[in-house]
Motif scaffolding. Structure first.
Motif, PDB file in Angstrom:
ATOM      1  N   GLY A  53      39.610  -9.460  24.166  1.00  0.00           N
ATOM      2  CA  GLY A  53      40.478  -8.560  25.330  1.00  0.00           C
ATOM      3  C   GLY A  53      39.976  -7.557  25.903  1.00  0.00           C
ATOM      4  O   GLY A  53      38.683  -7.601  25.941  1.00  0.00           O
ATOM      5  N   SER A  54      40.735  -6.820  26.569  1.00  0.00           N
ATOM      6  CA  SER A  54      39.844  -5.886  27.406  1.00  0.00           C
ATOM      7  C   SER A  54      39.039  -4.839  26.652  1.00  0.00           C
ATOM      8  O   SER A  54      38.270  -4.257  27.190  1.00  0.00           O
ATOM      9  N   ARG A  55      39.640  -4.618  25.228  1.00  0.00           N
ATOM     10  CA  ARG A  55      38.737  -3.888  24.462  1.00  0.00           C
ATOM     11  C   ARG A  55      38.117  -4.460  23.401  1.00  0.00           C
ATOM     12  O   ARG A  55      38.689  -5.240  22.508  1.00  0.00           O
ATOM     13  N   ALA A  77      45.019  -2.100  18.981  1.00  0.00           N
ATOM     14  CA  ALA A  77      44.682  -3.410  19.772  1.00  0.00           C
ATOM     15  C   ALA A  77      44.954  -4.530  18.974  1.00  0.00           C
ATOM     16  O   ALA A  77      45.668  -5.649  19.416  1.00  0.00           O
ATOM     17  N   ARG A  81      47.609  -7.872  19.539  1.00  0.00           N
ATOM     18  CA  ARG A  81      47.044  -9.001  19.912  1.00  0.00           C
ATOM     19  C   ARG A  81      47.522  -9.903  18.927  1.00  0.00           C
ATOM     20  O   ARG A  81      47.857 -11.375  19.201  1.00  0.00           O
ATOM     21  N   ARG A 322      42.704 -13.859  29.969  1.00  0.00           N
ATOM     22  CA  ARG A 322      42.064 -12.709  29.820  1.00  0.00           C
ATOM     23  C   ARG A 322      40.678 -12.414  30.050  1.00  0.00           C
ATOM     24  O   ARG A 322      40.211 -11.561  30.412  1.00  0.00           O
ATOM     25  N   ARG A 326      38.920 -10.419  33.549  1.00  0.00           N
ATOM     26  CA  ARG A 326      38.661  -9.211  32.785  1.00  0.00           C
ATOM     27  C   ARG A 326      38.314  -8.151  33.651  1.00  0.00           C
ATOM     28  O   ARG A 326      37.433  -8.241  34.726  1.00  0.00           O
ATOM     29  N   PRO A 327      38.649  -6.926  33.437  1.00  0.00           N
ATOM     30  CA  PRO A 327      39.538  -6.410  32.462  1.00  0.00           C
ATOM     31  C   PRO A 327      41.053  -6.422  32.593  1.00  0.00           C
ATOM     32  O   PRO A 327      41.835  -5.893  31.891  1.00  0.00           O
ATOM     33  N   ALA A 328      41.447  -7.095  33.902  1.00  0.00           N
ATOM     34  CA  ALA A 328      42.661  -7.590  33.872  1.00  0.00           C
ATOM     35  C   ALA A 328      43.070  -8.551  33.330  1.00  0.00           C
ATOM     36  O   ALA A 328      42.293  -9.304  32.566  1.00  0.00           O
ATOM     37  N   GLU A 329      44.328  -9.229  33.662  1.00  0.00           N
ATOM     38  CA  GLU A 329      44.730 -10.599  32.806  1.00  0.00           C
ATOM     39  C   GLU A 329      45.345 -11.534  34.083  1.00  0.00           C
ATOM     40  O   GLU A 329      46.135 -10.787  34.875  1.00  0.00           O
TER      41      GLU A 329
END
Length: 356
Positions: A53-55, A77, A81, A322, A326-329
């Motif tokens: 994911g973004s993190r 997070a 998910r 994802r 990255r970091p968008a989707e």
């Protein structure tokens, strides 16, 4: 004496014969091997969906989230998910299973909830409910989407039945495409004057699981379970329908009742999945074709495999969306459309070659 079979009508799709069905059967050991492979891929995809994911998250944060803790950004997070992964699995399984059932009911390799207009019918019903009737609860979305999907399915079947030859596969596809186009235009007409809902509706129309929540899963799960049960119970009768209506009736099947019940299960799955994830295209088209290559055409194997493979496809598409932005989707609906459009072209070309 030589008996000459009449050539199929132009534009029709010939149902498989008993010999053709037997020719694509798979030994049980081959099916079991593929079952283990699909389950293994599913486990890997689920792990990737939870960890990517973004993190970045650690295994300690994953363990804490699995234990019910939401303390800290990492655990929060992971909790998000987990809901997202669960919804992707449910929606993918529902669409894959619905696609296999629709192809079995219509004996049409191009049948798909999107192509036959069922998905867009559900979408139009939900958008109309939001814009004109203040629809805002998950249960309201689900019931409205199922009603819209059912109306669209009946309408497409009636239109496809008009004229000589009844509801041929080609006429059903054309009626479904026309219905989808009309429903899409109506959605635009409803949304454009409503700036207050336009952004949310457009995002939902793309199709995705980014807005997953435990509430959405709890609300949609009973509908998906009932729809899946109806479809799986129709597996053996669908094998008879694959031989043709006359032969199926001779074998003791109630053709109209079988079609109606199987279609009901598919409509429940499509409507409920569309309500919580938006109209995700091509899953119901791609998955059954892949599964036939793996396990053959016996619906007792094909339907469960389609559910598992659909879950893999949607979850993997969500992970891929994802990763590549990255970091968008990128929403699932965009990824499945990029994969599904070439597959649709290949299926149509292959069918044309067979008809020559």
């Amino acid at each position: 004496m030589t008996v000459t079979r009449p050539a199929p009508a132009a534009g029709s799709i010939t149902p498989p014969s008993a010999a053709g069905v037997a020719a694509v059967r798979r030994p049980a050991r081959v099916r079991l091997c593929w079952l283990l492979v699909v389950i293994a891929v599913l486990v890997v995809v689920v792990i990737l969906s939870v960890t990517i994911g973004s993190r970045a998250v650690t295994w300690d944060e994953i363990s804490a989230a699995l234990g019910g803790s939401t303390d800290g950004l990492g655990a929060a997070a992971v909790t998000k998910r987990l809901s997202r992964t669960a919804l992707a699995l449910l929606v993918g399984a529902a669409l894959g299973l619905a696609g296999a059932v629709m192809q079995g009911v219509t004996r049409n390799p191009l049948a798909d909830p999107g192509i036959l207009g069922v998905t867009m019918g559900a979408s139009l019903a939900v958008v109309t409910g939001i814009a004109w009737f203040g629809l805002w609860t998950y249960s309201g979305y689900i019931w409205t989407a199922i009603a819209g999907a059912a109306i669209a399915a009946v309408f497409v079947y009636i239109v496809g039945s008009l004229g000589r030859g009844g509801a041929t596969p080609l006429k059903l596809v054309l009626a479904g495409a026309a219905t989808s186009a009309a429903a899409s235009s109506f959605i635009s007409a409803v949304v454009l004057p409503r700036g207050d809902i336009a952004g949310g509706v457009r995002s939902w129309q793309i199709g995705g699981v980014g807005g997953a929540s435990s509430e959405a899963i709890e609300q949609v799960l009973p509908f998906l379970v009932v729809g899946a049960a109806i479809c799986l119970l129709a597996a053996r009768p669908l094998n008879s329908l694959a031989l043709g209506d006359d032969l199926a009736a001779g074998l003791g099947e109630r053709v109209l009742l079988t079609r109606a019940l199987a279609a009901l299960g598919a409509v429940l799955l499509c409507g409920a999945a569309t309500a919580v994830a938006g109209p995700i295209a091509f899953v119901g088209l791609i998955v059954p074709h892949v599964c036939r290559l793996l396990v053959g055409v016996d619906h007792r194997w094909l339907l469960p495999f389609s559910a598992l493979t659909g879950a893999v496809l949607v979850t993997a598409s969500d992970v891929l969306g994802r990763v590549i932005a990255r970091p968008a989707e990128i929403d699932v609906g965009i990824i499945t459309a990029l994969v599904g459009a070439p597959v649709l072209i290949a299926i149509v070309r292959r069918q044309k070659v067979r008809e020559l």
